[in-house]
Design an enzyme around this catalytic site. Structure first.
Site, short mmCIF file in Angstrom:
data_model
loop_
_atom_site.label_atom_id
_atom_site.label_comp_id
_atom_site.label_asym_id
_atom_site.label_seq_id
_atom_site.Cartn_x
_atom_site.Cartn_y
_atom_site.Cartn_z
N SER A 21 0.96 -1.41 0.01
CA SER A 21 0.04 -0.02 0.23
C SER A 21 0.82 1.23 0.11
CB SER A 21 -1.07 -0.12 1.08
OG SER A 21 -1.44 0.88 1.75
N HIS A 23 -1.13 -1.71 -4.58
CA HIS A 23 -2.41 -0.88 -4.08
C HIS A 23 -2.57 0.25 -2.96
CE1 HIS A 23 -6.04 -1.43 -1.22
NE2 HIS A 23 -5.81 -1.17 -0.09
N ASP A 75 -4.90 3.94 -2.48
CA ASP A 75 -5.97 3.92 -1.27
C ASP A 75 -5.90 6.27 -1.33
OD1 ASP A 75 -5.88 1.88 0.68
OD2 ASP A 75 -4.03 2.61 0.77
N MET A 97 -8.92 8.48 -0.33
CA MET A 97 -9.66 8.79 0.57
C MET A 97 -10.16 10.26 0.39
SD MET A 97 -7.45 7.18 3.85
CE MET A 97 -7.05 5.87 3.78
N HIS A 125 -7.89 1.02 -3.76
CA HIS A 125 -9.36 0.52 -3.14
C HIS A 125 -9.85 2.66 -2.64
CE1 HIS A 125 -9.50 -0.39 1.73
NE2 HIS A 125 -11.05 -0.11 1.22
N MET A 153 -11.82 4.65 -0.83
CA MET A 153 -13.03 4.81 0.21
C MET A 153 -13.71 6.07 0.19
SD MET A 153 -10.03 3.57 2.68
CE MET A 153 -8.58 3.26 1.48
N MET A 170 -11.44 -5.75 5.49
CA MET A 170 -10.72 -4.94 6.60
C MET A 170 -10.19 -5.09 7.86
SD MET A 170 -9.65 -2.58 4.25
CE MET A 170 -9.19 -0.74 5.43
N ASP A 204 -6.27 -5.78 3.97
CA ASP A 204 -5.83 -4.73 4.28
C ASP A 204 -6.00 -4.77 5.43
OD1 ASP A 204 -5.41 -2.60 3.52
OD2 ASP A 204 -6.75 -2.00 2.06
C1 DX5 Z 1 -6.10 1.91 5.67
C2 DX5 Z 1 -5.84 1.42 4.30
C3 DX5 Z 1 -4.90 0.55 4.35
C4 DX5 Z 1 -3.22 0.82 5.04
C5 DX5 Z 1 -2.40 0.09 5.39
O1 DX5 Z 1 -7.24 2.68 5.52
O2 DX5 Z 1 -6.76 0.88 3.45
O3 DX5 Z 1 -3.92 0.28 2.18
O4 DX5 Z 1 -2.64 1.91 3.81
O5 DX5 Z 1 -1.62 -0.07 6.44
P1 DX5 Z 1 -0.82 -1.05 6.75
O6 DX5 Z 1 -0.50 -2.10 6.32
O7 DX5 Z 1 0.46 0.10 7.58
O8 DX5 Z 1 -1.78 -1.37 8.24
ZN ZN Z 2 -6.16 -0.05 1.29
#
Ligand code: DX5
Ligand code: ZN
Length: 214
Positions: free
Chosen positions: A7, A32, A34, A36, A65, A67, A136, A174
């Protein structure tokens, strides 16, 4: 062997292309990403422009991903930017069916995510429409949080749900995945391990990715 998806949330964003190339060279399977929006989760991270930049830095599949609220309005844009898979949340405002259909229509693999407090029953109506189920194992929003208790059991329940449905989607986990729990997560049911801080805060990306793979 599980698929390992670093990620980039925990990467150095000032050197993002170099970081993406580094994990690509280190043996990552997917990247990956993320996204947001400040509504579905408090932080705001990145949009399609940054996905485009990541696309130029690697040949690996981009696992995006989302969010975000009303994801169905945005998924096509992320596919145009280079996403190979796009995952939306079952808890997001908006139309899950429309979101998954729009991802498929745009030519990418639809994924559906659920948060730790959300029961698996919530995704049941969509199991025939997805290529990936994202379990998650932290509440979304930040990297570096501890793995939520009970997530191993949820992965096993997800695998059983897939079997019962006669479906073939991949199960991804994740949040809070480290070298010490990766093997158990894979054995519990995860086909894809997302890891952010475990990889980007380690001094040796290839060794960490190898260790995560088990
Ligand atoms: C959290 C993200 C993850 C995050 C995971 O909201 O969706 O992908 O980056 O980070 P680690 O592996 O550090 O928990
Ligand atoms: Zn993620």
């Amino acid at each position: 062997m599980p698929i390992v998806a670093p990620s980039i949330l925990s990467a150095d964003f000032g050197r993002l292309a170099d970081e993406v190339r580094a994990v690509t060279d280190a043996g990552a399977d997917w990247i990956h990403v993320d996204v947001m929006d400040g509504h579905f989760v408090p932080p705001i991270t990145i949009g399609p422009l940054v996905v485009e930049a990541i696309r130029r830095a690697t040949h690996l599949p981009l696992d995006v991903h989302l969010m975000i609220e009303t994801p169905e309005k945005h998924v096509a844009e992320f596919v145009r930017a280079g996403a190979n898979g796009v995952t939306i949340h079952v808890e997001a405002d908006g139309d899950v069916h429309a979101g998954l259909a729009a991802i498929r229509a745009a030519g990418a693999r639809p994924g559906l995510a659920l948060n730790p407090p959300t029961p698996l029953a919530r995704v049941q109506p969509f199991l025939g429409l997805i290529d990936l189920l994202l379990v998650m194992s932290v509440n979304p929003g930040w990297g570096g949080q501890p793995f939520v208790e009970g997530s191993m059991e949820k992965l096993t329940a997800a695998r059983e749900t897939r079997r019962a449905a006669g479906a073939r989607f991949l199960i991804e986990v994740d949040g809070g995945i480290k070298t010490h729990n990766a093997t158990e997560a894979a054995a519990s049911g995860a086909d894809v391990l997302v890891a952010g801080s475990a990889i980007f805060e380690s001094p040796d990306y290839p060794a960490t990715i190898r260790a995560l793979r088990g």
